[in-house]
Design a protein around this motif. Structure first.
Motif, PDB file in Angstrom:
ATOM      1  N   UNK A   6       0.839  -1.203   0.000  1.00 30.86           N
ATOM      2  CA  UNK A   6       0.000   0.000   0.000  1.00 30.86           C
ATOM      3  C   UNK A   6       0.868   1.245   0.000  1.00 30.86           C
ATOM      4  N   UNK A   7       1.865   1.255   0.877  1.00 33.77           N
ATOM      5  CA  UNK A   7       2.747   2.408   0.999  1.00 33.77           C
ATOM      6  C   UNK A   7       3.512   2.635  -0.305  1.00 33.77           C
ATOM      7  N   UNK A   8       4.041   1.538  -0.845  1.00 37.68           N
ATOM      8  CA  UNK A   8       4.812   1.635  -2.077  1.00 37.68           C
ATOM      9  C   UNK A   8       3.937   2.129  -3.231  1.00 37.68           C
ATOM     10  N   UNK A   9       2.707   1.621  -3.314  1.00 41.30           N
ATOM     11  CA  UNK A   9       1.797   2.016  -4.388  1.00 41.30           C
ATOM     12  C   UNK A   9       1.459   3.501  -4.314  1.00 41.30           C
ATOM     13  N   UNK A  10       1.291   4.003  -3.094  1.00 38.67           N
ATOM     14  CA  UNK A  10       0.966   5.414  -2.927  1.00 38.67           C
ATOM     15  C   UNK A  10       2.114   6.294  -3.432  1.00 38.67           C
ATOM     16  N   UNK A  11       3.354   5.891  -3.128  1.00 46.47           N
ATOM     17  CA  UNK A  11       4.503   6.689  -3.566  1.00 46.47           C
ATOM     18  C   UNK A  11       4.704   6.587  -5.075  1.00 46.47           C
ATOM     19  N   UNK A  12       4.595   5.389  -5.631  1.00 42.17           N
ATOM     20  CA  UNK A  12       4.783   5.222  -7.075  1.00 42.17           C
ATOM     21  C   UNK A  12       3.682   5.949  -7.844  1.00 42.17           C
ATOM     22  N   UNK A  13       2.447   5.891  -7.343  1.00 36.49           N
ATOM     23  CA  UNK A  13       1.346   6.608  -7.996  1.00 36.49           C
ATOM     24  C   UNK A  13       1.592   8.109  -7.982  1.00 36.49           C
ATOM     25  N   UNK A  14       2.212   8.611  -6.908  1.00 36.13           N
ATOM     26  CA  UNK A  14       2.540  10.035  -6.841  1.00 36.13           C
ATOM     27  C   UNK A  14       3.537  10.415  -7.931  1.00 36.13           C
TER      28      UNK A  14
END
Length: 496
Positions: A361-369
């Motif tokens: 979840x954390x990684x996805x939020x950063x990559x999506x940013x």
């Protein structure tokens, strides 16, 4: 913990998981940009399908929708002056002013860069300081939350470029509208005039659609419709969407950083949300700005501050969800449901016991940013194309989608009529030069202002001094006073 976080990024290397990330990001862009279709609605529609998904894929997809949906609300706001969501109101004011001067590509590039920076910083905070910051959020008692919302209401009035009297009238109208409907504290209706429909109150999405979509359509319908937008004819190329280094240096990295921190902190507070984050960050940026006279008419700094806070809020809103089991906003409330569907119970033990499971979840939020900035490089010319479309066709499409989106999110024909009524009322206000953004913020913040005030008075047996006994409350009131002083009494005089 570090190994778990790295494992979260490694999970995104799985082609299937990465496709879910990209699919969620694109879905968030579409739903966020079209008025009436929000990120909340996108995740709500996705919720039943998460039953059949693997947990990692489901979490990655909803976080990508969350990040891109918050950002995308500003796209149509900048191009056609109709924000896709309430959180894009400030960006619409600054970005569309740039668009009308022929600087649409610059506005969209600065918007996407600020959203990316805010999103990355918000995700970083979520990764490394989630637990300590959740403990800080626990220090906010009910009077402190009232002081925070009060500060947001005041800043809404004082940052408006229009007459402060008209801004006060507009925000007061919004606060009045927010009181219509069922009162949960005493279990009875208010100002419903005996109508079973009014008992449900005026919901946020119909208000946004009415204030910005319907009102703008009526305004444009009363003027000569042109085949092109109200911008000079110009051609844009993909390279035009690279931000100019001089603009970035003028804005300053500290503005990005400070606004992102504000967004994270407000996102951590239940009910805070992107709208409040953008307004508080915008007000703070204007307070310390060397060019406050540009705010409201195309300020790069104001646009960057609002958008940094918007997307940084995403990381902050997830903190109380995972550590306390308290959603920070409507989107994380639905993400709460996704976690429960897959047997994960948000609360103090979740990060301790299931960090490896939650890390994607954390990684996805950063990559999506990061994808937010890349998206404007790919799709930027098509965003500008929206503003070059035949206005008759474009507005007919927006009107249809907005009303269908209102029904899809509320399942109420009455709320569709409510959106139309608010739009007509807002149109009459605009004709008299009243600002609409303060009215929208009154509708958004009114329920929280009333709720925290009444709870504080009930727990203190009616003692109003309860609002002035906490150091946090006093600090917020002092900040409010400083905002008023610097933004109204010490603001430089302009020729306007």
């Amino acid at each position: 913990m570090f190994a778990d976080l790295m494992g979260g990024f490694a999970a995104l290397a799985n082609p299937e998981t990465f496709l879910y990330l990209v699919g969620g990001f694109l879905m968030g862009l579409v739903f966020g940009a079209i008025p009436g279709l929000t990120a909340t609605l996108a995740i709500a529609l996705l919720l039943p399908f998460t039953f059949a998904m693997e947990l990692t894929n489901a979490l990655v997809m909803v976080m990508a929708i969350f990040m891109s949906g918050i950002y995308a609300g500003s796209v149509t706001g900048i191009t056609v002056n109709i924000p896709g969501a309430a959180s894009g109101a400030i960006t619409t004011m600054e970005g569309h002013a740039l668009m009308k001067r022929g600087h649409g590509a610059k506005a969209l590039s600065l918007d996407a860069l600020a959203s990316s920076i805010g999103g990355v910083l918000g995700a970083a905070v979520l990764m490394f300081v989630a637990v300590p910051m959740s403990e800080f959020a626990l220090m906010f008692r009910t009077p402190d939350k009232f002081a925070l919302v009060f500060m947001a209401v005041v800043t809404v009035v004082i940052v408006a470029k229009e007459s402060i009297f008209k801004s006060m009238v507009a925000v007061s109208l919004g606060l009045m509208i927010s009181t219509v409907g069922f009162d949960n504290m005493v279990a009875q209706g208010r100002f419903d005039f005996g109508s079973a429909n009014l008992i449900e109150g005026v919901q946020l999405l119909p208000a946004v659609i009415g204030l910005f979509a319907i009102c703008e359509l009526l305004l444009q319908g009363g003027s000569k419709i042109r085949a092109a937008a109200d911008t000079p004819a110009f051609k844009v190329r993909h390279r035009d969407f690279w931000p100019d280094w001089d603009d970035i240096r003028e804005i300053g990295f500290f503005t990005y950083f400070k606004s992102s921190v504000i967004g994270v902190l407000i996102g951590m507070l239940p009910g805070g949300g992107a709208s409040m984050a953008s307004f508080v960050a915008y007000a703070e940026a204007k307070r310390v700005s060397k060019k406050p006279e540009e705010y409201g008419s195309g300020s790069h700094e104001g646009l960057a501050a609002a958008e940094s806070a918007n997307n940084a809020m995403c990381g902050g809103a997830v903190v109380p969800l995972l550590t306390l089991g308290i959603p920070g906003d409507s989107v994380t409330a639905i993400i709460f449901g996704v976690l429960l569907i897959h047997g994960l119970v948000p609360g103090p033990g979740l990060l301790t016991n299931e960090m490896a499971t939650i890390a994607p979840m954390f990684a996805a939020l950063m990559v999506a940013a990061v994808f937010v900035f890349l998206s404007v490089l790919v799709f930027g010319p098509y965003y500008i194309w929206l503003a070059r479309m035949n206005r008759g066709v474009l507005y007919a499409f927006i009107a249809m989608v907005a009303m269908v989106g209102t029904y899809a999110s509320t399942y109420s024909v009455f709320q569709m009529w409510m959106a139309l009524a608010i739009g007509i009322f807002a149109w009459s206000l605009r004709l008299m030069a009243y600002p609409l953004v303060p009215m929208l913020m009154g509708i958004i913040l009114g329920p929280y202002l009333e709720l925290y005030m009444r709870r504080a008075l009930i727990t203190s047996n009616g003692d109003v001094m309860t609002f002035f006994t906490s150091p946090i409350s006093i600090g917020l009131y002092l900040m409010t006073a400083l905002f008023i002083y610097f933004l109204r009494f010490k603001a430089p005089k302009t020729g306007s």
